[in-house]
Enzyme design. Structure first.
Site, PDB file in Angstrom:
ATOM      1  N   CYS A  94       0.627  -1.057   0.448  1.00 22.05           N
ATOM      2  CA  CYS A  94      -0.323  -0.014  -0.085  1.00 22.05           C
ATOM      3  C   CYS A  94       1.125   1.323  -0.215  1.00 22.05           C
ATOM      4  CB  CYS A  94      -0.956   0.326   1.227  1.00 22.05           C
ATOM      5  SG  CYS A  94      -1.737   1.505   1.830  1.00 22.05           S
ATOM      6  N   CYS A 148       0.347   3.585   2.893  1.00 19.82           N
ATOM      7  CA  CYS A 148       0.689   3.244   3.928  1.00 19.82           C
ATOM      8  C   CYS A 148       2.126   3.527   4.512  1.00 19.82           C
ATOM      9  CB  CYS A 148       0.484   1.956   3.953  1.00 19.82           C
ATOM     10  SG  CYS A 148      -1.246   1.034   3.772  1.00 19.82           S
TER      11      CYS A 148
END
Length: 128
Positions: A36, A39
């Site tokens: 991600c 993230c």
């Protein structure tokens, strides 16, 4: 498990999540994944804030790919998803990467949050 004396985010698993959240005064849990991009952008911010707020707010990290059950339990279908806990109770949730000032504001709000008011509100909602 006692509250960790660490300035780093704590890796949480299905086996350690509940006890950590219950025994740690204030926790921001980051539901994330290695693949991600947002993230990865938030990771260094949370690392820095874990150091800056040592002893006041702890950061926990749950890898959603390794801990599907936790991700499902907390509705982390979009990541990053963040849950805030104070005194073992969930007190907030938000989705998406945020800039450092937003996280700092969240940390300050968690520290200042009056849990007597939270419990009273939850009791009122439960009785209706």
């Amino acid at each position: 498990m006692s509250t960790p004396a660490t300035t780093q985010p704590v890796v949480l698993t299905t086996d350690t999540f509940d006890e950590f959240v219950e025994k740690t005064p204030i926790v921001l849990v980051d539901f994330w994944a290695e693949w991600c991009g947002p993230c990865k952008m938030v990771g260094p911010i949370l690392d820095d804030l874990a150091k800056a707020y040592e002893g006041k707010v702890w950061v926990g990290k749950v890898d959603v790919d390794s801990h599907h059950t936790l991700a499902a339990k907390f509705g982390a279908s979009s990541i990053p998803t963040f849950w805030a806990f104070k005194e073992g109770l969930p007190v907030g949730r938000f989705v998406g990467a945020q800039p450092r000032p937003v996280f700092e504001n969240i940390f300050k709000q968690l520290i200042d949050l009056d849990m007597d008011e939270v419990r009273a509100k939850q009791a009122e909602q439960a009785s209706t």
